[in-house]
Design a protein around this motif. Structure first.
Motif, PDB file in Angstrom:
ATOM      1  N   ALA A  48       0.831  -1.195   0.000  1.00 23.33           N
ATOM      2  CA  ALA A  48       0.000   0.000   0.000  1.00 23.33           C
ATOM      3  C   ALA A  48       0.866   1.245   0.000  1.00 23.33           C
ATOM      4  O   ALA A  48       1.895   1.296   0.678  1.00 23.33           O
ATOM      5  CB  ALA A  48      -0.928   0.006   1.212  1.00 23.33           C
ATOM      6  N   VAL A 213      -1.582  -0.951  -4.003  1.00 18.93           N
ATOM      7  CA  VAL A 213      -2.804  -0.222  -3.673  1.00 18.93           C
ATOM      8  C   VAL A 213      -2.450   1.182  -3.204  1.00 18.93           C
ATOM      9  O   VAL A 213      -1.638   1.358  -2.292  1.00 18.93           O
ATOM     10  CB  VAL A 213      -3.607  -0.956  -2.579  1.00 18.93           C
ATOM     11  N   ILE A 221      -6.325  -0.116   4.461  1.00 20.45           N
ATOM     12  CA  ILE A 221      -4.920  -0.488   4.304  1.00 20.45           C
ATOM     13  C   ILE A 221      -4.528  -1.577   5.296  1.00 20.45           C
ATOM     14  O   ILE A 221      -3.865  -2.555   4.949  1.00 20.45           O
ATOM     15  CB  ILE A 221      -4.035   0.760   4.463  1.00 20.45           C
ATOM     16  N   SER A 225      -3.402  -5.090   3.433  1.00 17.98           N
ATOM     17  CA  SER A 225      -2.010  -4.910   3.019  1.00 17.98           C
ATOM     18  C   SER A 225      -1.061  -5.817   3.789  1.00 17.98           C
ATOM     19  O   SER A 225      -1.328  -6.196   4.929  1.00 17.98           O
ATOM     20  CB  SER A 225      -1.584  -3.449   3.208  1.00 17.98           C
ATOM     21  N   VAL A 228       3.413  -1.392   3.961  1.00 15.95           N
ATOM     22  CA  VAL A 228       2.930  -0.035   3.713  1.00 15.95           C
ATOM     23  C   VAL A 228       4.124   0.878   3.482  1.00 15.95           C
ATOM     24  O   VAL A 228       5.109   0.834   4.233  1.00 15.95           O
ATOM     25  CB  VAL A 228       2.093   0.500   4.895  1.00 15.95           C
TER      26      VAL A 228
END
Length: 375
Positions: A48, A213, A221, A225, A228
């Motif tokens: 993400a 994403v 998220i 995910s 990140v």
């Protein structure tokens, strides 16, 4: 992905500058949307990109999918430099990359039927007959939760969630290996968001997809995910596994971003982190750390030296390790597990020593004390 396995997608010092507005005198200042970003996407993961509006998330995603040319840097897909590929290989490569756009209505041609919208990528990349294309499109519509007879309708006849399902079916038509979701649920109602997120997770498992994403919703998220990347003003300031980031954010901007997320529990207590001012202009980013103009912990070195994105924990970034771009992350992380295991960065220690030496050399010399008249 194993630590020694090649990433499916990689950005190497990726930069994108857009021409600014013309001025009466002088050259227009360039908008530095993405500025020297290096990032690896591991095969089979969901990565993400998160940050405020204007941080460069969508631009970075589109650069990595070869939807726009970079100003500098390279994009590697399965180890191949995308920009150096011949035109025929580049077109073939696009079959393996798909995208789901933010606006489910603006991204669909209102003059085409749903069957033609979903079947168009099949027609462009194969030699199937119209009947076979329609059968393939009907199968994809069923897979995303729509009925085959919906193929005879047009986009305006569907709700926002249904239109986004059509966009997902179109993205899957070429059987991609990597899918970019550019704010795929931000324009939908909360109840519909959950349905679309669950659909993407099911499709990822079924088709063996890798997901990149771009999102604002921190709840989305955390749910979907694996890792990140937090972006601020065109650069990544923290990269971490999702649970580590949400449990113990290291960068002051990541701490403020997570503190701003609403908590549904009325008894939950979170530390308040207030940021003053707006994100600076991307045409004139601040020197040193770009976050120093809003950081509550700013120090003189932050205004002079730009921190590098350096590994702080884990078995290497390629294996899902953690990195942060902050000079004093270990000191500001409090009692988190990452801070307890932290060691000073040798690279930062060298930069700090040079900064202190330069500051000392630039400081005016103190006048010698007066001795007064001789006795």
């Amino acid at each position: 992905m194993l630590s020694g396995e090649r990433p499916i997608l990689e950005a190497v010092a990726l930069t994108k500058h857009f021409a600014g507005r013309r001025r009466l005198f002088g050259r227009p200042a360039a908008v530095r949307a993405v500025d020297g970003v290096s990032l690896r996407v591991r095969r089979g993961e969901t990565l993400a990109l998160v940050g405020e509006s204007g941080s460069g998330k969508s631009t970075l995603g589109r650069l990595m999918l070869d939807l726009m040319p970079p100003t500098a840097g390279d994009v590697l897909y399965a180890g191949r430099n995308v920009g150096a590929l011949p035109a025929a290989e580049r077109r073939a490569l696009r079959r393996e990359l798909g995208i789901v756009f933010q606006d489910p209505f603006a991204s669909l041609n209102p003059r085409m039927s749903v069957a033609d919208i979903v079947g168009e990528p099949i027609w462009l990349q194969g030699d199937l007959s119209r009947a076979d294309r329609r059968a393939e499109a009907s199968a994809l519509l069923r897979r995303v939760g729509l009925r085959p007879e919906h193929g005879d309708r047009y986009p305006h006849e569907f709700s926002g969630g249904q239109r986004q399902r059509i966009g997902i079916a179109r993205a899957l038509a070429s059987r991609p290996k990597l899918l970019l979701g550019d704010e795929p649920v931000s324009a939908l109602d909360v109840s519909v968001q959950a349905q679309v997120v669950n659909l993407l997770e099911d499709l990822k498992a079924e088709f063996g997809l890798t997901l990149l994403v771009v999102a604002h919703g921190l709840g989305v998220i955390r749910h979907m995910s694996d890792r990140v990347a937090v972006m601020y003003l065109g650069q990544i300031v923290e990269l971490a596994p999702v649970d580590a980031l949400f449990d113990d954010p290291l960068h002051p901007y990541a701490q403020a971003l997570l503190a701003s997320a609403p908590n549904p529990s009325p008894r939950a207590r979170k530390a308040r982190v207030l940021l003053e001012g707006d994100i600076p202009s991307a045409t004139r980013p601040p020197p040193g750390c770009r976050f120093h103009t809003r950081c509550p912990h700013v120090r003189p070195v932050c205004r002079e030296l730009q921190p590098a994105l350096e590994e702080v924990a884990g078995g290497g970034l390629a294996a899902g390790g953690r990195a942060v771009a902050c000079h004093f992350w270990a000191e500001l992380a409090g009692a988190g597990a990452g801070a307890r295991a932290a060691l000073p960065s040798p690279a930062f220690a060298r930069r700090l020593a040079l900064f202190e030496a330069r500051s000392k050399a630039a400081a005016p010399a103190e006048p010698a004390p007066s001795r007064g008249p001789a006795p």
